[in-house]
Design a protein around this motif. Sequence first.
Motif, PDB file in Angstrom:
ATOM      1  N   ASN A  80       0.796  -1.226   0.000  1.00 59.70           N
ATOM      2  CA  ASN A  80       0.000   0.000   0.000  1.00 59.70           C
ATOM      3  C   ASN A  80       0.833   1.285   0.000  1.00 59.70           C
ATOM      4  OD1 ASN A  80       0.918  -0.106   2.645  1.00 59.70           O
ATOM      5  ND2 ASN A  80      -0.977   0.688   3.523  1.00 59.70           N
ATOM      6  N   THR A  81       2.161   1.173   0.127  1.00 60.34           N
ATOM      7  CA  THR A  81       3.002   2.374   0.044  1.00 60.34           C
ATOM      8  C   THR A  81       3.738   2.463  -1.285  1.00 60.34           C
ATOM      9  OG1 THR A  81       4.949   1.320   1.032  1.00 60.34           O
ATOM     10  CG2 THR A  81       3.359   2.320   2.544  1.00 60.34           C
ATOM     11  N   ASP A  82       3.559   1.457  -2.165  1.00 65.07           N
ATOM     12  CA  ASP A  82       4.234   1.422  -3.465  1.00 65.07           C
ATOM     13  C   ASP A  82       5.745   1.534  -3.308  1.00 65.07           C
ATOM     14  OD1 ASP A  82       1.822   1.149  -4.759  1.00 65.07           O
ATOM     15  OD2 ASP A  82       1.577   3.281  -5.136  1.00 65.07           O
ATOM     16  N   THR A  83       6.260   0.867  -2.280  1.00 68.79           N
ATOM     17  CA  THR A  83       7.673   0.985  -1.910  1.00 68.79           C
ATOM     18  C   THR A  83       8.268  -0.388  -1.642  1.00 68.79           C
ATOM     19  OG1 THR A  83       7.299   3.166  -0.907  1.00 68.79           O
ATOM     20  CG2 THR A  83       9.248   1.975  -0.172  1.00 68.79           C
ATOM     21  N   VAL A  84       9.552  -0.531  -1.929  1.00 70.33           N
ATOM     22  CA  VAL A  84      10.328  -1.679  -1.468  1.00 70.33           C
ATOM     23  C   VAL A  84      11.282  -1.173  -0.399  1.00 70.33           C
ATOM     24  CG1 VAL A  84      12.071  -3.401  -2.067  1.00 70.33           C
ATOM     25  CG2 VAL A  84      10.157  -2.977  -3.618  1.00 70.33           C
ATOM     26  N   TYR A  85      11.273  -1.831   0.751  1.00 71.64           N
ATOM     27  CA  TYR A  85      12.151  -1.487   1.862  1.00 71.64           C
ATOM     28  C   TYR A  85      13.350  -2.444   1.874  1.00 71.64           C
ATOM     29  CZ  TYR A  85       8.452   1.466   3.804  1.00 71.64           C
ATOM     30  OH  TYR A  85       7.515   2.452   3.996  1.00 71.64           O
ATOM     31  N   VAL A  86      14.417  -2.025   2.532  1.00 72.82           N
ATOM     32  CA  VAL A  86      15.580  -2.887   2.701  1.00 72.82           C
ATOM     33  C   VAL A  86      15.994  -2.865   4.168  1.00 72.82           C
ATOM     34  CG1 VAL A  86      17.209  -1.026   2.079  1.00 72.82           C
ATOM     35  CG2 VAL A  86      17.931  -3.425   1.932  1.00 72.82           C
ATOM     36  N   MET A  87      16.299  -4.059   4.673  1.00 69.28           N
ATOM     37  CA  MET A  87      16.812  -4.208   6.033  1.00 69.28           C
ATOM     38  C   MET A  87      18.220  -4.760   5.935  1.00 69.28           C
ATOM     39  SD  MET A  87      15.310  -6.550   9.166  1.00 69.28           S
ATOM     40  CE  MET A  87      13.777  -5.613   9.239  1.00 69.28           C
ATOM     41  N   ASP A  88      19.193  -4.036   6.492  1.00 66.92           N
ATOM     42  CA  ASP A  88      20.572  -4.500   6.379  1.00 66.92           C
ATOM     43  C   ASP A  88      20.859  -5.587   7.417  1.00 66.92           C
ATOM     44  OD1 ASP A  88      21.143  -3.281   8.843  1.00 66.92           O
ATOM     45  OD2 ASP A  88      21.992  -1.485   7.914  1.00 66.92           O
ATOM     46  N   LYS A  89      22.095  -6.060   7.439  1.00 64.22           N
ATOM     47  CA  LYS A  89      22.445  -7.217   8.270  1.00 64.22           C
ATOM     48  C   LYS A  89      22.420  -6.920   9.755  1.00 64.22           C
ATOM     49  CE  LYS A  89      26.072  -7.771   5.664  1.00 64.22           C
ATOM     50  NZ  LYS A  89      27.369  -8.258   5.107  1.00 64.22           N
ATOM     51  N   VAL A  90      22.416  -5.642  10.127  1.00 62.62           N
ATOM     52  CA  VAL A  90      22.334  -5.308  11.557  1.00 62.62           C
ATOM     53  C   VAL A  90      20.911  -4.926  11.962  1.00 62.62           C
ATOM     54  CG1 VAL A  90      24.735  -4.607  11.680  1.00 62.62           C
ATOM     55  CG2 VAL A  90      22.984  -2.893  11.161  1.00 62.62           C
ATOM     56  N   GLY A  91      19.968  -5.027  11.014  1.00 64.32           N
ATOM     57  CA  GLY A  91      18.568  -4.794  11.339  1.00 64.32           C
ATOM     58  C   GLY A  91      18.055  -3.402  11.052  1.00 64.32           C
ATOM     59  N   ALA A  92      18.879  -2.526  10.492  1.00 63.51           N
ATOM     60  CA  ALA A  92      18.420  -1.170  10.161  1.00 63.51           C
ATOM     61  C   ALA A  92      17.504  -1.230   8.944  1.00 63.51           C
ATOM     62  CB  ALA A  92      19.607  -0.259   9.882  1.00 63.51           C
ATOM     63  N   LEU A  93      16.351  -0.594   9.054  1.00 62.84           N
ATOM     64  CA  LEU A  93      15.314  -0.653   8.017  1.00 62.84           C
ATOM     65  C   LEU A  93      15.137   0.726   7.395  1.00 62.84           C
ATOM     66  CD1 LEU A  93      13.024  -2.454   6.753  1.00 62.84           C
ATOM     67  CD2 LEU A  93      11.535  -1.551   8.544  1.00 62.84           C
ATOM     68  N   ARG A  94      15.054   0.769   6.055  1.00 63.44           N
ATOM     69  CA  ARG A  94      14.847   2.045   5.362  1.00 63.44           C
ATOM     70  C   ARG A  94      14.157   1.777   4.021  1.00 63.44           C
ATOM     71  NH1 ARG A  94      18.343   2.422   1.089  1.00 63.44           N
ATOM     72  NH2 ARG A  94      20.186   1.065   1.163  1.00 63.44           N
ATOM     73  N   PRO A  95      13.483   2.792   3.458  1.00 59.27           N
ATOM     74  CA  PRO A  95      12.946   2.639   2.099  1.00 59.27           C
ATOM     75  C   PRO A  95      14.095   2.487   1.100  1.00 59.27           C
ATOM     76  CG  PRO A  95      11.910   4.480   3.237  1.00 59.27           C
ATOM     77  CD  PRO A  95      13.091   4.067   4.080  1.00 59.27           C
ATOM     78  N   PHE A  96      13.933   1.578   0.156  1.00 63.48           N
ATOM     79  CA  PHE A  96      14.955   1.375  -0.877  1.00 63.48           C
ATOM     80  C   PHE A  96      14.558   2.074  -2.169  1.00 63.48           C
ATOM     81  CE2 PHE A  96      16.213  -1.410  -4.522  1.00 63.48           C
ATOM     82  CZ  PHE A  96      17.534  -1.008  -4.586  1.00 63.48           C
ATOM     83  N   VAL A  97      13.333   1.845  -2.626  1.00 67.31           N
ATOM     84  CA  VAL A  97      12.853   2.491  -3.842  1.00 67.31           C
ATOM     85  C   VAL A  97      11.348   2.695  -3.721  1.00 67.31           C
ATOM     86  CG1 VAL A  97      12.558   0.287  -5.070  1.00 67.31           C
ATOM     87  CG2 VAL A  97      12.839   2.397  -6.374  1.00 67.31           C
TER      88      VAL A  97
END
Length: 337
Positions: free
Chosen positions: A258-275
């Motif tokens: 519903n946000t039309d977004t792909v998120y990415v979570m790095d190996k230490v658990g930090a989460l952010r929008p990717f695209v």
Amino acid sequence: MENDLVAQAPGSPHPHKVRPMTRVWLFLLLAALLPRLAQAQTDDLFVVNSRTGNIVRVTPAGVITPFAHVNEVQGLGAVGFAVNAHGNLYLAVPDPASPPGYEIYEVDHTGAGKVFARGFPPLGLLAFAADGTLFAGASGKIFKISPAGAVESLPTNITGPTGLAFDTQGTLFVADIAHGDILKVNPKTGAATPFASGLNHPEGLAFDAAGNLFVTDFYVNSVLRVSGTGKTTLLGSVPLARCLAFDREGNLYISSENTDTVYVMDKVGALRPFVSGLDMPLNLAFNHPLLKPADVAPTPPAAAIPLGLLLGIIIPVALIIIVATLVLMAKENKTAA
């Protein structure tokens, strides 16, 4: 020698010949560096925009480019999505010639598409086994599709199969949205046993390189890790999280419907929008799966090495070769003089 390459130093009145041994060193340098630099390329992410049926390619920098198009009828219902060892994309989509049936649609590395197999009931997500067999779930059944398109069905007691993923031992894990469970399934018989329970609406499944299982819980906007004993741990919150995919560096990508977004979570658990700016992205996959068929890649390729580590090896080796080449050229030029 007449065929020696000639190098003219700036301001020098006389050219210096590059000796055959120097040419050998230069050839070895190029032969050592070019394949490794090519292998250091990070895989692109493919995303299905399920509202329009468009498949887009997203670079590691987040640049979106069109890749292929599946018609709107099929695209709207595109649930399953998987990539084989050759980089071909497979989607479980509605069959416009036989509603409400489904078919599996194949898109090759050029973006050209065709029907791969048809005659299915509504399907869930897709996953490839190590031998290249494609698996798809439907209510009460698991379908196995050979690389040639031959279909075999296995009876199961899974009411609402969605996400599928294989561990390194070849065991199939299936998310059941009807009961909020994850089950272990024998891929030869279809026999299912409980593995994890108490989820709300489990959808996407994915294993990382270390063999840890991850799952999205759609209605509660959660991304979870599942231990070997079936215990779940909340890692982060993503609005209407659907599907999962790992890159070669161990980063986890999550589609948000519903946000039309792909998120990415790095190996230490930090989460952010990717695209962002996508169009109802339900499905995503990298163009080279984390686990490759044994007959295609019996040993882990060099590209599986983390990019930072790979470059950390290449650069010192390259510097050593370059310095050795310059020293050798200096000695040859001194001898020639």
